[in-house]
Design a protein around this motif. Structure first.
Motif, PDB file in Angstrom:
ATOM      1  N   GLU B  64       0.833  -1.200   0.000  1.00  0.00           N
ATOM      2  CA  GLU B  64       0.000   0.000   0.000  1.00  0.00           C
ATOM      3  C   GLU B  64       0.871   1.254   0.000  1.00  0.00           C
ATOM      4  OE1 GLU B  64      -3.858  -1.846   2.414  1.00  0.00           O
ATOM      5  OE2 GLU B  64      -2.150  -1.028   3.516  1.00  0.00           O
ATOM      6  N   THR B  67       2.687   1.678  -3.558  1.00  0.00           N
ATOM      7  CA  THR B  67       1.981   1.694  -4.853  1.00  0.00           C
ATOM      8  C   THR B  67       0.901   2.757  -4.931  1.00  0.00           C
ATOM      9  OG1 THR B  67       0.359   0.071  -4.128  1.00  0.00           O
ATOM     10  CG2 THR B  67       2.329  -0.781  -5.230  1.00  0.00           C
ATOM     11  N   TYR B  68       0.641   3.436  -3.827  1.00  0.00           N
ATOM     12  CA  TYR B  68      -0.407   4.458  -3.823  1.00  0.00           C
ATOM     13  C   TYR B  68       0.241   5.766  -3.377  1.00  0.00           C
ATOM     14  CZ  TYR B  68      -5.106   6.370  -3.072  1.00  0.00           C
ATOM     15  OH  TYR B  68      -6.263   7.110  -3.141  1.00  0.00           O
ATOM     16  N   ASN B  70       1.327  10.059  -4.190  1.00  0.00           N
ATOM     17  CA  ASN B  70       1.282  11.327  -4.910  1.00  0.00           C
ATOM     18  C   ASN B  70       2.705  11.824  -5.057  1.00  0.00           C
ATOM     19  OD1 ASN B  70      -1.390  11.965  -5.543  1.00  0.00           O
ATOM     20  ND2 ASN B  70      -1.823  12.628  -3.454  1.00  0.00           N
ATOM     21  N   TYR B  72       4.040  13.998  -8.189  1.00  0.00           N
ATOM     22  CA  TYR B  72       3.704  14.464  -9.532  1.00  0.00           C
ATOM     23  C   TYR B  72       4.906  14.501 -10.471  1.00  0.00           C
ATOM     24  CZ  TYR B  72      -1.124  15.758  -8.439  1.00  0.00           C
ATOM     25  OH  TYR B  72      -2.464  15.721  -8.124  1.00  0.00           O
ATOM     26  N   THR B  76       0.569  12.114 -12.487  1.00  0.00           N
ATOM     27  CA  THR B  76      -0.430  12.559 -11.527  1.00  0.00           C
ATOM     28  C   THR B  76      -1.333  11.425 -11.023  1.00  0.00           C
ATOM     29  OG1 THR B  76      -1.841  13.211 -13.370  1.00  0.00           O
ATOM     30  CG2 THR B  76      -0.500  14.939 -12.371  1.00  0.00           C
ATOM     31  N   LYS B  78      -2.185   7.898  -9.043  1.00  0.00           N
ATOM     32  CA  LYS B  78      -1.651   7.332  -7.804  1.00  0.00           C
ATOM     33  C   LYS B  78      -0.672   6.194  -8.080  1.00  0.00           C
ATOM     34  CE  LYS B  78      -3.984   9.549  -4.574  1.00  0.00           C
ATOM     35  NZ  LYS B  78      -4.424  10.603  -5.505  1.00  0.00           N
ATOM     36  N   ILE B 275      -6.253   4.069   4.362  1.00  0.00           N
ATOM     37  CA  ILE B 275      -6.097   3.062   3.315  1.00  0.00           C
ATOM     38  C   ILE B 275      -6.136   1.670   3.949  1.00  0.00           C
ATOM     39  CG2 ILE B 275      -4.494   2.166   1.566  1.00  0.00           C
ATOM     40  CD1 ILE B 275      -5.906   4.828   0.833  1.00  0.00           C
TER      41      ILE B 275
END
Ligand code: HEM
Lengths: 202, 306
Positions: B64, B67-68, B70, B72, B76, B78, B275
């Motif tokens: 988690e 791979t998820y 922010n 940029y 943009t 996830k 999450i």
């Protein structure tokens, strides 16, 4: 039944939903599955709306009337995915906390726009049957012009919710602009041509 | 402070299960751990000590956390950073500490992690978008580094600059933000013992998508304040311009403290989705670190200074 293209179209329209179910069963929805599902359903609602709006231009540009046969099904699928999208929001995002939902709808422009778009689609879905078409007569096509503001609001909804990168909503906005622009051009030409017709008729 | 003075131990001596076991999703968690243990060993970090921070939290899984993201600079979406951050080269890497200080210095990243004792702290991370995670960071207090630089009386703020190199960071080819990414803290925030410079998670070096090789972690502020892949730390007199504030000043303030009572103009900040959890939970003032940091803001109107 299998010779009828409508059967195949119906099944094809269910593929986005089948994909989500498949990904869900295979734990393929990523770290934030609820967001993934909400967004995917929103994207498909908008896509179906735009495909529905493409039917009339397609018919006029190709000169082939048979496209019209699929319009109702496509429109109803837009509504179907809209209902699922709204449901994920009400249930998985807000857990039916009605005071909070009401606050959200009135306070957040992107939710206001989405909700208005959805509400505009409700009477259209309710009158998407032969009986309603017959009963409403000319008012039916007047009523169904509501799909235009609904689509504009749907794109606004998307535009307002992205944080920074507006590429995706811009693509949808461009497609919508073309679809509505064509109608505007045709309407304009017809209006310009109309008095002449009347003269010759008189 | 809640630091516990356990003796320094080698990473290999830690039983990961006892630290990272998630009470819920036990099976999934142990599977992730098995995979994580099977990963090829990376360049080892110096030994670190555990602390009591976040002992009562169950951390998110490695998967988690990695791979998820922010970030940029790598896109943009996830999942973009995990896909695209392979192009980032994290060695050689230097971090310069400069500006209003007596002892400016350009640090080699490996010298830095040797000079400052590493510790593990499990912190909550709350994103401005309304989701959160619990992450076991490895790092050292930024304040220790700043103290060594000896800030002068003119130093009131600290500015952080991330790497700018569109070849390594493909997202920088688009002007989504005004590159390079810039962030800033008030000096007292930067010196606060909670503020961390992190070089690792889960006992290993930071994966590129998490801000390798060195990033900021300010757990009581929204995630975007914690600049990633830092190359420059500058002590300054005036509040530095920050990337998100420049992009949308009405939406992202300089302070950006986690605050359930001050909504983002376009969405509510009252709740968050942790999450891995189904139900949303209430967002806590200062992300639950009020006891430690609220005093930094006494008398300030947090609605105005959002
Ligand atoms: C015709 C109606 C609607 C259309 C076409 C539509 C379309 C969309 C689209 C395209 C997205 C973005 C997907 C993405 O980011 O990839 C989205 C997201 C979203 N929509 Fe809708 N929507 C509609 C109605 C609604 C309604 C009625 C609500 C709630 C009252 C709603 C709530 C949301 C939420 C919460 C998100 C996700 C925002 C986020 O994840 O940050 N939408 N919608």
């Amino acid at each position: 039944m299998w010779r009828n293209p409508k059967t195949w179209l119906f099944l094809a329209c269910l593929l986005p939903l089948a994909r989500l179910v498949g990904l869900g069963l295979g734990h393929g929805l990523g770290a934030n599955p609820i967001e993934f599902v909400t967004r995917s359903l929103g994207t498909w609602t908008l896509s179906f709306l735009l495909v529905t709006l493409a039917v009339t231009p397609l018919r006029r540009l190709t000169g082939q009337g048979h496209w019209l046969r699929y319009r109702r099904m496509l429109g109803l699928f837009a509504f179907f995915y809209g209902v699922l999208h709204l449901t994920t929001y009400l249930w998985l995002d807000q857990f039916f906390d009605w005071p909070d939902i009401l606050k959200d709808i009135t306070k957040r422009p992107f939710i206001t726009a989405g909700m208005t778009a959805f509400l505009l689609l409700v009477p259209l879905a309710a009158t998407s049957n032969d009986r309603a078409v017959r009963a409403l007569k000319r008012n039916w096509s007047r009523l169904h012009k509501l799909v235009y503001p609904a689509a504009v609001l749907a794109v606004l909804h998307y535009w307002w919710l992205v944080k920074r990168d507006i590429t995706q909503p811009a693509v949808y906005a461009a497609v919508l602009a073309v679809l509505l622009g064509l109608r505007l051009v045709w309407w304009w030409r017809k209006r310009a041509g109309a008095p002449a017709t009347r003269l010759s008729a008189g | 402070m809640a630091t516990e003075s356990t003796p320094r131990i080698l990473p290999t001596e830690i039983t990961p299960e006892s630290v990272y076991e998630r009470r819920r999703e036990f099976l999934k968690g142990s599977l992730a751990l098995a995979l994580y243990a099977a990963l090829p060993a990376q360049a080892a970090l110096p030994a670190w000590k555990k602390t009591a921070w976040g002992r009562d939290e169950s951390p998110n899984t490695w998967e988690e956390v990695t791979t998820y993201n922010n970030f940029y600079e790598f896109g943009t979406g996830k999942d973009d950073p995990a896909k695209n951050a392979g192009s980032l080269r994290t060695r050689p890497w230097t971090v310069s500490v400069e500006g209003a200080c007596l002892k400016p210095r350009t640090w080699d990243i490996d010298a830095l992690t040797k000079a400052f004792p590493l510790e593990e702290r499990i912190y909550r991370m709350r994103c401005v978008e309304g989701w959160s995670m619990v992450i076991p960071w490895l790092g050292f207090p930024l304040g220790e580094l700043l103290k060594q630089a000896q800030p002068t009386g003119r130093a009131k703020y600290v500015e952080f600059a991330s790497l700018y190199d569109p070849k390594q960071m493909p997202g920088q080819r688009w002007p989504v933000l005004d590159w390079p990414y810039a962030e800033g803290l008030r000096l007292d925030e930067a010196m606060h013992p909670l503020t961390l410079l992190s070089v690792g998670i889960y006992g290993r070096e930071l994966p590129n998508q998490n801000g390798a090789p060195i990033r900021l972690v300010v757990p009581w502020k929204y995630g975007f304040k914690s600049a990633k892949s830092i190359v420059r730390i500058r002590l300054v007199e005036k509040p530095p311009a920050t990337a998100w504030n420049r992009a949308a000043p009405g939406e992202y303030g300089f302070y950006s403290n986690v605050n359930p009572e001050v909504d983002h103009p376009r969405w509510s900040q009252a709740r968050e989705r942790r999450i891995g959890e189904f139900f949303k939970r209430k967002t806590l003032m200062f992300n639950g670190y009020g006891d430690q940091v609220a005093s930094l803001y006494t008398g300030m109107d947090l609605r105005r200074y959002f």
